[in-house]
Design an enzyme around this catalytic site. Sequence first.
Site, short mmCIF file in Angstrom:
data_model
loop_
_atom_site.label_atom_id
_atom_site.label_comp_id
_atom_site.label_asym_id
_atom_site.label_seq_id
_atom_site.Cartn_x
_atom_site.Cartn_y
_atom_site.Cartn_z
N LYS A 1 0.84 -1.20 0.00
CA LYS A 1 0.00 0.00 0.00
C LYS A 1 0.88 1.25 0.00
CE LYS A 1 -3.76 -2.00 2.76
NZ LYS A 1 -4.94 -1.77 1.92
N GLU B 1 -6.51 -9.41 0.42
CA GLU B 1 -6.23 -10.60 1.25
C GLU B 1 -7.40 -10.99 2.15
OE1 GLU B 1 -6.46 -7.76 4.16
OE2 GLU B 1 -5.48 -7.54 2.22
N ARG C 1 -10.64 -11.26 1.73
CA ARG C 1 -11.59 -12.24 1.18
C ARG C 1 -11.00 -13.64 1.15
NH1 ARG C 1 -12.47 -8.83 -4.03
NH2 ARG C 1 -12.04 -7.29 -2.43
#
Length: 499
Positions: A279, A351, A353
Amino acid sequence: MEKETASVKIAKTELSKVKDNALVIGFFKNKLSLSLEIKKLDNKLNNTINSYIKNNDFKGEKGEIRNIFVNKNIKNIVLVGLGEEEKYNFDILSNTIADATKRLRDSKIESFSIFLDSFMNKFSEEDSIEKIILSSLIGLYQFTEYKTKDKDKIIHIKQITIITNSNKNFDNEIRYASVVADAVNKTRDLVNTPPNIATPEYVASYAKELAKKSKLKCTIFGEKQIEKMKMGCFIGVAQGSINKPRLVVLEYNGADKKQKLIAIVGKGVTFDSGGLNLKPYPFILNMKDDKGGAVAAIHVIEACAKLKMPINIVVVTPLCENMPSGTSFRPDDILKAYNGMTVEIKNTDAEGRLILADALSYAAEQKPQAIIDIATLTGASLIALGYVATPFLSTDKKLTEKIKEASKKSLEKVWEFPLWPEYEENLKSDVADVKHISEDGDAGVIIGATFLKNFVDNIPWAHIDIGTTVWSKVDKGVLVKGATGVTVRLMMEMLRGWK
């Protein structure tokens, strides 16, 4: 160490006989005349309240708060504006009370009373008392655990008294509101706890201790056990971190064993770096909140046990970190889920899910009557709903109605998104059973839920995506900057009325 929390009591007494540091009275903009009971009090205060209103120093505007120092049996009279009477609702009541309690605390007032009749309007005494207690205790929340300077200057409200002439017993309302507020605030505490402290092991140990106190059954699976269970998606996400994963299963049985379980699955990524799809700043900030679903679920089941609700619940929380390293899972990897499906990875920052896929499959094995998952899955609802409401999706009409009804009662706003079959096309893979994201990036909330639907085995299911509502940037009403404790009030209302 237990946090200092305000004590709440009901006092059945005349307003003119109240003795306290402050008395909070509500007024509508179009109804500023004093009731007989307030007049009786005002006579003892040399008509101070009436004079203040006549001089237009207080107009009853929504959110208006005026403090009058009178230095009698009551030190301060606090006039609170409720706006137009015809627009008054529980949202206004709750946020007004929360703001007033914060103002009193910031004024270094440690105890105060609230005149119930002035806030009720068309509401019942029971509902009004419950909302007043909840909003007071939630609004007063402070996270000061890691402050070391001037801790002695942090002010806490010690006593809140609700003044009424009613002869009814409100013990049930006090109990429910206090337990739910405690669950909301403990959820905030753990979500706010930094990731170097709140690792998967820490959260699992926290859940174990909580279960011990609440007499819940607690089972914790470690990394090797999770591998043996063939939770390939969960392990895939967790393998990049030095902090090893945990799968926590909590059980509460408050009903006959013949009654099927209600399963609650909470996403518990204790820190999400995005993995190899790291990120960028500032999106990597506050990723400690990615455990919000798991933490809410843990405190919901604890609250149900405290209230002895007549239902059976299982909570499943996969806990891990998503970190970049030489052992991290990669884009283009294919992982095998607990239910046997193969999943093609396209972005390691999706990640949540993946760990939910295995947890949902595990929950489905318990043959529950319904599964509800709570997850900081996406921020994709921001364009449609902003930070005001939480999107949810469901495969079952009855479950949908339960959530909507609970939303009205709990004041946690939700909005239903569709689960149309057309979205399934976005997840077709050339090399595996399914992809875990849509590569065009559209309809993020719906695509996330469409993927998860593969793992619930046709059991009535709802997915609640708290990606945008788990955190607040404002301090207003019942909101405080930081973790919100979202879905705790919603879930408690739903479980309270479960049939």
